[in-house]
Design an enzyme around this catalytic site. Structure first.
Site: not given
Length: 500
Positions: A265, A277, A351
């Site tokens: 990643k 966030k 992901r």
């Protein structure tokens, strides 16, 4: 070509040498001590006896006892020593409990205590040369970043000399040095601020580092990613003015029989996107490309060690930013290979880029595939700051986790429960990028990625959300900030596969 084609700064580290005799100029000698039943004991064998006479060893012990020295693991005591040089004693605990990780951590602690010394020698290699070199090499690392340098702030390089008596010592030393240098490369990359490391610059820097060692590299830019259908990488990366990249690196030695794909990643900064966030500690999100840094470092180590295994590394790179071009909750994207995914949370972006890269890597039909990612907060909840979670096909998953523990990079095998099969499904797409449950978040991410792994490929997914970046205090050979995990695990996995 990016203007940031090289790392702006690298960490400093001790210079390690292997010699057959004690250097003429020496500021201190580092020895190890054990906890005895009633008193401390000097630890070592041939090398200790080579440097110090029996009388000198007795004098050192007397000095240590006089100042109340303890031999508990990682303790440090300085005494005047002998006419050879002052002595720094590092504790190893009880002799019958000594293992490689204890030796690595003690060596790292000793390395961090060398401020003010320019030339030191050590007898610790007598107890395990590879572990001692690893500990000193990693423990001496210091990253000053982009601070303005003054004469007072300049780090003076310390030279650490290991005394050699064994015929195989040089080979052991060189291999340990290569692995240390690979870990340090990963640390330097992760520590680099996102102002200087972003998809375009990162792809060039990584490609240049790989090319130094004869590796073949290919960079796909945003247009090529669009043409080939990398919907996950594009969805995440298009919200930023710094467009995404995918870097492929290949090591293809002659006569290699096995093959492995490494996927890492590479989120160069993660705001969370539209699902933004909280501001507190967001600066630590420069580390969200730690998986890709470890993959780059691993394939370079494979080439330098001339490992007999075909290795292909895939580094998807993107910056996850909120903007008018950013992807949104409720969007449906199409991954490389055709699987569709409903986006429920744009902060579950790792992901998405991994899925594209895993599907792409699977087209080569490798025997094995490992992916590494700072993927989930759930990893931290389940396993804490220092232990990676490993998921995947049972046997390979267990092997990778076991290897991690053996090299001192703590890892634990985690399940992919069958009840997650329904939870990752979407009513409007093949998958959803998060489940509607707050439970088993680490395994749910692994279950999502499992959908993209090709048939008959042994696979391990390593979640390094906590271990990749140390936000607590330094310990052993582990500094604050970037740790370089899990490079040593991956290199050992490749070594084992190449030799089996």
């Amino acid at each position: 070509m990016s203007k940031d084609a090289t790392l702006p700064v690298r960490g400093t580290v001790a210079e390690l040498k292997l010699e057959k005799k004690l250097p003429k100029k020496i500021d201190a000698i580092i020895v190890a001590i054990f906890e005895g039943e009633d008193s401390i004991e000097l630890a070592g064998g041939e090398i200790l006896d080579f440097i110090f006479s029996t009388e000198q060893q007795a004098d050192i012990l007397t000095q240590l006892e006089a100042v109340g020295a303890k031999a508990t693991a990682n303790s440090i005591t300085r005494v005047p020593g002998t006419d050879v040089a002052p002595v720094i004693a590092v504790g190893l605990g009880k002799a019958d409990l000594l293992d490689d990780e204890t030796l690595r951590r003690a060596s790292g602690t000793a390395a961090r205590s060398l401020g003010g010394f320019e030339n030191v020698a050590t007898t610790i290699g007598d107890l395990g040369l590879a572990a001692a070199v690893t500990g000193f090499g990693l423990g001496s690392y210091s990253y000053a970043g982009l601070r303005k340098e003054t004469e007072e702030s300049k780090d003076k390089t310390t030279t650490v000399t290991f005394i050699s008596t064994g015929k195989d010592d040089k080979d052991v030393f060189v291999e340990a040095q290569i692995i240390v240098e690979s870990v340090l490369l990963a640390r330097d990359l992760v520590n680099t601020p996102s102002s200087h490391l972003y998809p375009e610059s990162y792809s060039v820097i990584a490609s240049n580092e790989a090319s130094k060692h004869g590796l073949q590299t290919t960079i796909l830019d945003e247009k090529q990613l669009a043409d080939q259908g990398f919907g996950g990488i594009l969805a995440v990366g298009n919200g930023s003015s710094r467009k995404p990249r995918l870097l492929r690196i290949d090591w293809k030695p002659r006569k290699a029989k096995k093959s492995i794909a490494l996927v890492g990643k590479g989120i160069t900064f993660d705001t969370g996107g539209i699902s933004i966030k909280p501001g507190a500690s967001m600066e630590n999100m420069i580390s969200d490309m730690g998986g890709s840094a470890s993959v780059l470092a691993t394939i370079i180590a494979a080439a330098r060690l001339n490992l007999s295994i075909n290795v292909s590394a895939f580094l998807p790179m993107a910056e996850n930013m909120p903007s008018g071009d950013a992807f949104r909750p409720g969007d449906v994207i199409t991954h490389f290979g055709g699987i569709t995914s409903e986006i429920l949370n744009t902060d579950a972006e790792g992901r998405l880029i991994l899925a594209d890269a895993i599907a792409y890597a699977s087209e080569d039909k490798p025997d094995y595939l490992i992916d590494a990612a700072t993927l989930t907060g759930a990893q931290l909840v389940a396993l804490g700051l220092r232990t990676s979670g490993v998921m995947g096909t049972d046997e390979f998953r267990d092997s990778v986790a076991k290897t991690g523990r053996e090299v001192g990079e703590q890892a634990w095998a985690m399940p992919l429960p069958e009840e997650l099969d329904e939870q990752v499904k979407s009513p409007v797409a093949d998958l959803r990028n998060v489940t509607n449950s707050r439970f088993a978040g680490m395994s749910a991410a692994g279950r999502y990625l499992q959908e993209f792994v090709g048939a008959d490929i042994e696979w391990a997914h390593v979640d390094i959300a906590g271990p990749a970046y140390n936000t607590a205090g330094e310990f052993g050979y582990t500094p604050k900030r970037a740790t370089g995990q899990p490079v040593r695990t991956f290199v050992q996995v490749l070594k084992d596969l190449s030799e089996s």
